[in-house]
Motif scaffolding. Structure first.
Motif, PDB file in Angstrom:
ATOM      1  N   GLU A   1      -3.880   4.432 -12.178  1.00  0.00           N
ATOM      2  CA  GLU A   1      -4.525   5.595 -11.584  1.00  0.00           C
ATOM      3  C   GLU A   1      -4.148   5.677 -10.107  1.00  0.00           C
ATOM      4  N   GLY A   2      -4.315   6.872  -9.536  1.00  0.00           N
ATOM      5  CA  GLY A   2      -4.097   7.002  -8.105  1.00  0.00           C
ATOM      6  C   GLY A   2      -5.305   6.482  -7.343  1.00  0.00           C
ATOM      7  N   PRO A   3      -5.118   6.149  -6.057  1.00  0.00           N
ATOM      8  CA  PRO A   3      -6.261   5.719  -5.248  1.00  0.00           C
ATOM      9  C   PRO A   3      -7.313   6.819  -5.158  1.00  0.00           C
TER      10      PRO A   3
ATOM     11  N   LYS B   1      -6.365   6.754  10.417  1.00  0.00           N
ATOM     12  CA  LYS B   1      -5.738   7.971  10.899  1.00  0.00           C
ATOM     13  C   LYS B   1      -6.004   8.096  12.390  1.00  0.00           C
TER      14      LYS B   1
ATOM     15  N   TYR C   1     -10.077   3.192   0.198  1.00  0.00           N
ATOM     16  CA  TYR C   1      -9.751   3.776  -1.090  1.00  0.00           C
ATOM     17  C   TYR C   1      -9.789   2.669  -2.132  1.00  0.00           C
TER      18      TYR C   1
ATOM     19  N   PHE D   1     -10.860   8.014  -2.948  1.00  0.00           N
ATOM     20  CA  PHE D   1     -11.609   7.806  -1.714  1.00  0.00           C
ATOM     21  C   PHE D   1     -12.951   7.152  -2.018  1.00  0.00           C
TER      22      PHE D   1
ATOM     23  N   GLY E   1      -2.931  11.998  -7.082  1.00  0.00           N
ATOM     24  CA  GLY E   1      -2.596  12.044  -8.486  1.00  0.00           C
ATOM     25  C   GLY E   1      -2.403  10.638  -9.010  1.00  0.00           C
TER      26      GLY E   1
ATOM     27  N   LEU F   1     -10.737   4.743   6.568  1.00  0.00           N
ATOM     28  CA  LEU F   1     -11.162   5.041   5.209  1.00  0.00           C
ATOM     29  C   LEU F   1     -10.880   3.841   4.313  1.00  0.00           C
TER      30      LEU F   1
ATOM     31  N   LYS G   1      -8.496   1.606  -6.107  1.00  0.00           N
ATOM     32  CA  LYS G   1      -7.477   1.960  -7.091  1.00  0.00           C
ATOM     33  C   LYS G   1      -7.589   1.088  -8.337  1.00  0.00           C
TER      34      LYS G   1
ATOM     35  N   TYR H   1     -10.184   7.148  12.903  1.00  0.00           N
ATOM     36  CA  TYR H   1     -10.887   7.426  11.648  1.00  0.00           C
ATOM     37  C   TYR H   1     -10.357   6.461  10.613  1.00  0.00           C
TER      38      TYR H   1
ATOM     39  N   PHE I   1      -7.865  -0.403  -0.728  1.00  0.00           N
ATOM     40  CA  PHE I   1      -6.959  -0.153   0.390  1.00  0.00           C
ATOM     41  C   PHE I   1      -7.756   0.292   1.608  1.00  0.00           C
TER      42      PHE I   1
ATOM     43  N   THR J   1      -2.084   9.355   7.025  1.00  0.00           N
ATOM     44  CA  THR J   1      -2.942   8.208   6.748  1.00  0.00           C
ATOM     45  C   THR J   1      -2.063   6.985   6.550  1.00  0.00           C
ATOM     46  N   ILE J   2      -2.367   5.941   7.307  1.00  0.00           N
ATOM     47  CA  ILE J   2      -1.616   4.689   7.216  1.00  0.00           C
ATOM     48  C   ILE J   2      -2.433   3.700   6.402  1.00  0.00           C
ATOM     49  N   PHE J   3      -1.820   3.120   5.384  1.00  0.00           N
ATOM     50  CA  PHE J   3      -2.520   2.245   4.460  1.00  0.00           C
ATOM     51  C   PHE J   3      -2.158   0.776   4.680  1.00  0.00           C
ATOM     52  N   GLY J   4      -3.129  -0.092   4.415  1.00  0.00           N
ATOM     53  CA  GLY J   4      -2.848  -1.512   4.320  1.00  0.00           C
ATOM     54  C   GLY J   4      -2.273  -1.838   2.954  1.00  0.00           C
ATOM     55  N   ALA J   5      -1.940  -3.119   2.765  1.00  0.00           N
ATOM     56  CA  ALA J   5      -1.292  -3.535   1.515  1.00  0.00           C
ATOM     57  C   ALA J   5      -2.267  -3.682   0.362  1.00  0.00           C
TER      58      ALA J   5
ATOM     59  N   GLY K   1       0.830  -1.191   0.000  1.00  0.00           N
ATOM     60  CA  GLY K   1       0.000   0.000   0.000  1.00  0.00           C
ATOM     61  C   GLY K   1       0.867   1.244   0.000  1.00  0.00           C
TER      62      GLY K   1
END
Lengths: 115, 114
Positions: free
Chosen positions: B42-44, B93, B36, B46, A107, B34, B38, B32, B89, B102-106, A42
């Motif tokens: 492209e970018g992720p 937060k 996302y 929300f 982006g 979220l 993807k 919190y 993803f 913001t911390i994301f998973g894999a 990620g």
């Protein structure tokens, strides 16, 4: 533009070279973030700007990485003496506020390949 | 130290059925969450979020459930559509990360078969 714009979309360079990646955030967004995404992972936080100042650069992996945002809008991520392990997609995001509930607008990323 | 974990790298679902994507987190100070989505190249983007004061948030076909005691959240998509095929993803937060980080998973790659 309407969204976050990143250039270049693709960059191939040789080990040891210097690279700059540019991000143009959504107009009016004061918060800007750089993330790095490696294959199968990620997005990993690198640095956060609130306005012109880097509020948190704790995610930068080492001193070869540096980012600026001199006028509080466009940001440049700079990588010196690139290494093969720097190969990844570098994502820029912006948000209207840094508040807890602020979602990120990303982006399309700059894919960096270091040969 | 992976604070946000998505243990399923991929999930395949038939069109029209429910997709359930799971996420676990380790730090109870996250407040919190979220999701996302993807698409390739492209970018992720929300999708949906939930505050820790709630246990459910619904937006059309998407519902996020939060179980704070288990430090677990899930994203339900029903009915699933082929256009939902993407990488999802989970992210979190909290004030302990500065509130802005913001911390994301894999990620979990979802395949919806027509």
């Amino acid at each position: 533009g309407a969204g976050v714009s990143q250039t270049p979309s693709n960059k191939v360079t040789e080990k040891g070279k210097y690279v700059e990646l540019r991000c143009d955030p959504i107009s009016g967004h004061t918060a800007l973030y750089w993330y790095r995404q490696s294959l199968g992972q990620g997005p990993e936080f690198l640095i956060y700007f609130q306005g012109t100042g880097a509020a948190d650069d704790s995610g930068l992996p080492n001193d070869r990485f540096f980012a600026v945002r001199p006028e509080g809008s466009v940001s440049t991520l700079k990588i010196q003496r690139t290494e093969r392990g720097d190969s990844a997609v570098y994502l820029c995001a912006s948000s209207l506020t840094h508040a807890n509930t602020g979602e990120l607008f990303f982006g399309e990323g700059s894919r960096l390949t270091v040969l | 130290d992976q604070q946000v974990k998505q243990n399923s790298p991929s999930l395949s679902v038939q069109e029209g059925r429910i997709s359930i994507l799971n996420c676990d987190y380790t730090n109870s100070m996250f407040d919190y969450f979220l999701w996302y989505k993807k698409y390739p190249a492209e970018g992720p983007t929300f999708l949906i979020s939930i505050s820790s004061i709630k246990d459910k948030n619904e937006d059309g076909r998407f519902t996020v459930f939060l179980n704070k005691s288990a430090k677990h959240l899930s994203l339900h998509i029903v009915p699933s559509q082929p256009g939902d095929s993407a990488v999802y993803f989970c992210a979190a937060k909290g004030d302990h990360t500065g509130g802005f980080k913001t911390i994301f998973g894999a990620g979990t790659r979802l395949f919806v078969k027509a």
